[in-house]
Design an enzyme around this catalytic site. Sequence first.
Site, PDB file in Angstrom:
ATOM      1  N   ALA A  58       0.839  -1.199   0.000  1.00  0.00           N
ATOM      2  CA  ALA A  58       0.000   0.000   0.000  1.00  0.00           C
ATOM      3  C   ALA A  58       0.873   1.248   0.000  1.00  0.00           C
ATOM      4  CB  ALA A  58      -0.928   0.006   1.215  1.00  0.00           C
ATOM      5  N   ASP A  59       0.304   2.313  -0.517  1.00  0.00           N
ATOM      6  CA  ASP A  59       0.974   3.618  -0.474  1.00  0.00           C
ATOM      7  C   ASP A  59      -0.094   4.698  -0.349  1.00  0.00           C
ATOM      8  OD1 ASP A  59       3.688   5.000  -0.833  1.00  0.00           O
ATOM      9  OD2 ASP A  59       2.358   6.131  -2.149  1.00  0.00           O
ATOM     10  N   THR A  60       0.131   5.642   0.557  1.00  0.00           N
ATOM     11  CA  THR A  60      -0.855   6.686   0.838  1.00  0.00           C
ATOM     12  C   THR A  60      -0.235   8.058   0.625  1.00  0.00           C
ATOM     13  OG1 THR A  60      -1.905   5.273   2.495  1.00  0.00           O
ATOM     14  CG2 THR A  60      -2.426   7.614   2.604  1.00  0.00           C
TER      15      THR A  60
END
Length: 194
Positions: free
Chosen positions: A67-69
Amino acid sequence: MSIILASGSPRRREILANTKVKFSVITSDIDEKIFDFEEPTQLVLRLAFEKCMDVATNNTKDLVIGADTIVVLDNEILGKPKNEKEAFNMLSKLSNRKHQVITGISIVNLEENKKIVDYVISDVKFKNLTEQDIKDYINTGECLDKAGAYGIQGYGALLVEEIKGDYFNIVGLPISKLSDILKENFDINLFYQA
């Protein structure tokens, strides 16, 4: 098939640990480059996938979740601030404004040659912050390792007037979307998986 979370984020670990799934953590060490030509959604999809593939390459039988935010204001990506001055500037920009939090998620199993990428967008509106509000928040020490210089799950909640969308996306892992992807593509149910 074991499940691996390709993230060192304690927040992502905590969100996933609130389900029935058993998983281990292997942190990806990719260089998280940001290219000027990339749209925000392209960026999070690419980074989530790169993190996933970095770990999956050495764990081909396992299911890897990455994941990347990012925080986006007027199409400008606000990453993690390098110092308190940069954090102050970011938080000042966000004051009394609505911005988007976008998380890209990637799920990969190389043995089955399954690669899924998707993203979730949530809207966040900050209160009208005084200079002192911003300084007080920075003094908590919470801002430096967070995209957009705040964490909604901590003292950062005190800065927020309203949210629209998935709260867990803002924290860093849109667990509802992840649950749907796992159920539809990998026959994994986060309600029951032991």
